[in-house]
Design an enzyme around this catalytic site. Sequence first.
Site, PDB file in Angstrom:
ATOM      1  N   HIS A 139      23.697  14.684  75.010  1.00  0.00           N
ATOM      2  CA  HIS A 139      23.796  13.696  73.934  1.00  0.00           C
ATOM      3  C   HIS A 139      25.199  13.119  73.847  1.00  0.00           C
ATOM      4  CE1 HIS A 139      26.304  15.645  70.823  1.00  0.00           C
ATOM      5  NE2 HIS A 139      25.894  16.773  71.381  1.00  0.00           N
ATOM      6  N   CYS A 140      25.285  11.986  73.169  1.00  0.00           N
ATOM      7  CA  CYS A 140      26.567  11.421  72.741  1.00  0.00           C
ATOM      8  C   CYS A 140      26.335  10.936  71.317  1.00  0.00           C
ATOM      9  CB  CYS A 140      27.073  10.344  73.697  1.00  0.00           C
ATOM     10  SG  CYS A 140      25.860   9.096  74.189  1.00  0.00           S
TER      11      CYS A 140
END
Length: 211
Positions: A139-140
Amino acid sequence: MSSGVKSKSRNPYTAVRVDPDSDYVTPGTLDLEQLFWTGPEVQYTHVNLVWPGIYIGDEKTALELPGLRDLGITHVLNAAEGKWNNVLTGAGYYSDANICYYGVEADDKPTFNISQFFQPAAQFIHEALSQPHNNVLVHCVMGRSRSATLVLAYLMMRHSLSVVDAVEQVRQRRCILPNHGFLKQLRALDITLQEERLRQKREAPGQEKHT
């Protein structure tokens, strides 16, 4: 396996055929960018399964521990570690959930050298998926650029997908859009991997070496 992207003197906007005996051509950066604007549109959601055992998600997904448990997440790769415009979690955030954590401080800027994380991120994902029941969340903040870039690099390095095939694999399952600079680095990685495979082919026993 190469640990990073070698510097290239080639024009990043032109197509390159590394293996003269192959039909495959590494596209220029602009052509690569067009792949994200063609074909069926995928609606943006918080998290998507893009490869067996690999989810790409956003900040909301990463912060909701019950949701991670429901997905069977055992490992989290935070491609936006840090305090400034990033996702501030860390290994301690997931310790009670028995989730293994790895974070990289990557900026979502075209000038940022995300290729320095290609090898360690791919290694983390590879080791996580060495156990059949594990699942990884990469994820970011939005789950579109930094995290997608690291997953694309993993598929190229560990599953021998071309950059074109990797993009098609992921974009059919999630709305992603790595920034222009990241695409240039993925393109350079594609050329490096193609060159390594060509060298291995030419060095294989019984193969005629081209000069």
